[in-house]
Scaffold this motif. Structure first.
Motif, PDB file in Angstrom:
ATOM      1  N   ILE A 235      -9.225  -2.198  -7.170  1.00  0.00           N
ATOM      2  CA  ILE A 235      -9.743  -1.290  -6.146  1.00  0.00           C
ATOM      3  C   ILE A 235     -11.204  -1.653  -5.892  1.00  0.00           C
ATOM      4  N   ASP A 236     -11.536  -1.830  -4.606  1.00  0.00           N
ATOM      5  CA  ASP A 236     -12.922  -2.167  -4.299  1.00  0.00           C
ATOM      6  C   ASP A 236     -13.781  -0.905  -4.360  1.00  0.00           C
ATOM      7  N   GLU A 237     -15.089  -1.099  -4.426  1.00  0.00           N
ATOM      8  CA  GLU A 237     -16.014   0.021  -4.634  1.00  0.00           C
ATOM      9  C   GLU A 237     -15.938   1.059  -3.513  1.00  0.00           C
ATOM     10  N   GLU A 238     -15.847   0.622  -2.267  1.00  0.00           N
ATOM     11  CA  GLU A 238     -15.786   1.573  -1.144  1.00  0.00           C
ATOM     12  C   GLU A 238     -14.534   2.438  -1.221  1.00  0.00           C
ATOM     13  N   THR A 239     -13.387   1.821  -1.495  1.00  0.00           N
ATOM     14  CA  THR A 239     -12.145   2.570  -1.606  1.00  0.00           C
ATOM     15  C   THR A 239     -12.195   3.523  -2.789  1.00  0.00           C
ATOM     16  N   ALA A 240     -12.801   3.102  -3.878  1.00  0.00           N
ATOM     17  CA  ALA A 240     -12.896   3.929  -5.079  1.00  0.00           C
ATOM     18  C   ALA A 240     -13.699   5.208  -4.831  1.00  0.00           C
ATOM     19  N   GLN A 241     -14.596   5.184  -3.861  1.00  0.00           N
ATOM     20  CA  GLN A 241     -15.386   6.368  -3.531  1.00  0.00           C
ATOM     21  C   GLN A 241     -14.511   7.469  -2.923  1.00  0.00           C
ATOM     22  N   GLY A 242     -13.427   7.088  -2.287  1.00  0.00           N
ATOM     23  CA  GLY A 242     -12.512   8.057  -1.698  1.00  0.00           C
ATOM     24  C   GLY A 242     -13.038   8.643  -0.400  1.00  0.00           C
ATOM     25  N   LYS A 243     -12.192   9.432   0.233  1.00  0.00           N
ATOM     26  CA  LYS A 243     -12.538  10.135   1.467  1.00  0.00           C
ATOM     27  C   LYS A 243     -12.169  11.602   1.264  1.00  0.00           C
ATOM     28  N   TYR A 244     -13.069  12.511   1.625  1.00  0.00           N
ATOM     29  CA  TYR A 244     -12.790  13.942   1.502  1.00  0.00           C
ATOM     30  C   TYR A 244     -11.856  14.379   2.623  1.00  0.00           C
ATOM     31  N   SER A 245     -10.874  15.193   2.294  1.00  0.00           N
ATOM     32  CA  SER A 245      -9.953  15.744   3.286  1.00  0.00           C
ATOM     33  C   SER A 245      -9.630  17.181   2.925  1.00  0.00           C
ATOM     34  N   ASN A 246      -9.658  18.058   3.931  1.00  0.00           N
ATOM     35  CA  ASN A 246      -9.224  19.437   3.711  1.00  0.00           C
ATOM     36  C   ASN A 246      -8.115  19.815   4.692  1.00  0.00           C
ATOM     37  N   LEU A 247      -7.497  18.791   5.300  1.00  0.00           N
ATOM     38  CA  LEU A 247      -6.376  18.994   6.207  1.00  0.00           C
ATOM     39  C   LEU A 247      -5.480  17.768   6.151  1.00  0.00           C
ATOM     40  N   ALA A 248      -4.183  17.980   6.020  1.00  0.00           N
ATOM     41  CA  ALA A 248      -3.216  16.895   6.091  1.00  0.00           C
ATOM     42  C   ALA A 248      -2.167  17.270   7.124  1.00  0.00           C
ATOM     43  N   ILE A 249      -1.898  16.360   8.043  1.00  0.00           N
ATOM     44  CA  ILE A 249      -0.899  16.578   9.082  1.00  0.00           C
ATOM     45  C   ILE A 249       0.223  15.580   8.825  1.00  0.00           C
ATOM     46  N   ILE A 250       1.423  16.091   8.688  1.00  0.00           N
ATOM     47  CA  ILE A 250       2.563  15.249   8.329  1.00  0.00           C
ATOM     48  C   ILE A 250       3.548  15.223   9.488  1.00  0.00           C
ATOM     49  N   SER A 251       3.927  14.017   9.883  1.00  0.00           N
ATOM     50  CA  SER A 251       4.963  13.849  10.897  1.00  0.00           C
ATOM     51  C   SER A 251       5.922  12.775  10.412  1.00  0.00           C
ATOM     52  N   HIS A 252       7.061  12.646  11.087  1.00  0.00           N
ATOM     53  CA  HIS A 252       8.028  11.641  10.643  1.00  0.00           C
ATOM     54  C   HIS A 252       8.898  11.165  11.796  1.00  0.00           C
ATOM     55  N   SER A 253       9.448   9.999  11.596  1.00  0.00           N
ATOM     56  CA  SER A 253      10.459   9.418  12.485  1.00  0.00           C
ATOM     57  C   SER A 253      11.668   9.137  11.593  1.00  0.00           C
ATOM     58  N   PRO A 254      12.732   8.595  12.133  1.00  0.00           N
ATOM     59  CA  PRO A 254      13.876   8.286  11.267  1.00  0.00           C
ATOM     60  C   PRO A 254      13.548   7.279  10.156  1.00  0.00           C
ATOM     61  N   SER A 255      12.522   6.455  10.350  1.00  0.00           N
ATOM     62  CA  SER A 255      12.265   5.391   9.376  1.00  0.00           C
ATOM     63  C   SER A 255      10.967   5.522   8.598  1.00  0.00           C
ATOM     64  N   GLU A 256      10.119   6.517   8.930  1.00  0.00           N
ATOM     65  CA  GLU A 256       8.846   6.613   8.220  1.00  0.00           C
ATOM     66  C   GLU A 256       8.262   8.019   8.265  1.00  0.00           C
ATOM     67  N   PHE A 257       7.440   8.304   7.266  1.00  0.00           N
ATOM     68  CA  PHE A 257       6.633   9.517   7.223  1.00  0.00           C
ATOM     69  C   PHE A 257       5.190   9.094   7.436  1.00  0.00           C
ATOM     70  N   ILE A 258       4.468   9.849   8.235  1.00  0.00           N
ATOM     71  CA  ILE A 258       3.064   9.556   8.518  1.00  0.00           C
ATOM     72  C   ILE A 258       2.248  10.752   8.067  1.00  0.00           C
ATOM     73  N   ILE A 259       1.257  10.496   7.215  1.00  0.00           N
ATOM     74  CA  ILE A 259       0.364  11.552   6.743  1.00  0.00           C
ATOM     75  C   ILE A 259      -1.046  11.198   7.194  1.00  0.00           C
ATOM     76  N   ASP A 260      -1.605  12.050   8.050  1.00  0.00           N
ATOM     77  CA  ASP A 260      -2.996  11.899   8.482  1.00  0.00           C
ATOM     78  C   ASP A 260      -3.845  12.859   7.661  1.00  0.00           C
ATOM     79  N   PHE A 261      -4.825  12.313   6.959  1.00  0.00           N
ATOM     80  CA  PHE A 261      -5.764  13.127   6.191  1.00  0.00           C
ATOM     81  C   PHE A 261      -7.020  13.280   7.030  1.00  0.00           C
ATOM     82  N   ALA A 262      -7.418  14.530   7.264  1.00  0.00           N
ATOM     83  CA  ALA A 262      -8.543  14.800   8.153  1.00  0.00           C
ATOM     84  C   ALA A 262      -9.531  15.751   7.489  1.00  0.00           C
ATOM     85  N   THR A 263     -10.703  15.849   8.113  1.00  0.00           N
ATOM     86  CA  THR A 263     -11.739  16.765   7.657  1.00  0.00           C
ATOM     87  C   THR A 263     -12.063  17.731   8.786  1.00  0.00           C
TER      88      THR A 263
END
Length: 95
Positions: A10-38
């Motif tokens: 894991i590189d240093e920038e990724t290791a810092q993480g991103k703050y999120s207090n909202l997750a929006i979940i959607s899906h299609s027949p072949s995938e789930f999409i999770i958007d993490f937002a602030t």
């Protein structure tokens, strides 16, 4: 090495993480999409910080892993209180 025998880098920038207090979940027949937002006070737009795309199988594995980790957390730290939804701030939802 982790519990699955994988060497994970894991590189240093990724290791810092991103703050999120909202997750929006959607899906299609072949995938789930999770958007993490602030969502910030007095700001009209929620900014998506990260989008994760999963196969349905991996989405279910994530759900199982989160349930297991929450169970272990609560056995040590006590129950996580989910405030009254009408009084709570941003939350996890689905599109």
């Amino acid at each position: 090495m982790n519990q699955f025998g994988l060497d994970i880098a894991i590189d240093e920038e990724t290791a810092q993480g991103k703050y999120s207090n909202l997750a929006i979940i959607s899906h299609s027949p072949s995938e789930f999409i999770i958007d993490f937002a602030t969502v910030l006070p007095n700001v009209e737009k929620a900014h998506v910080r990260s989008r994760i795309i999963l196969t349905p199988e991996h989405a279910k594995r994530l759900l199982t892993s989160l349930q297991d980790n929450i169970r272990r957390y609560e056995s040590t730290m006590g129950a996580i209180d989910l405030h009254n939804p009408s009084e709570a701030g941003p939350k996890i939802g689905q599109a």
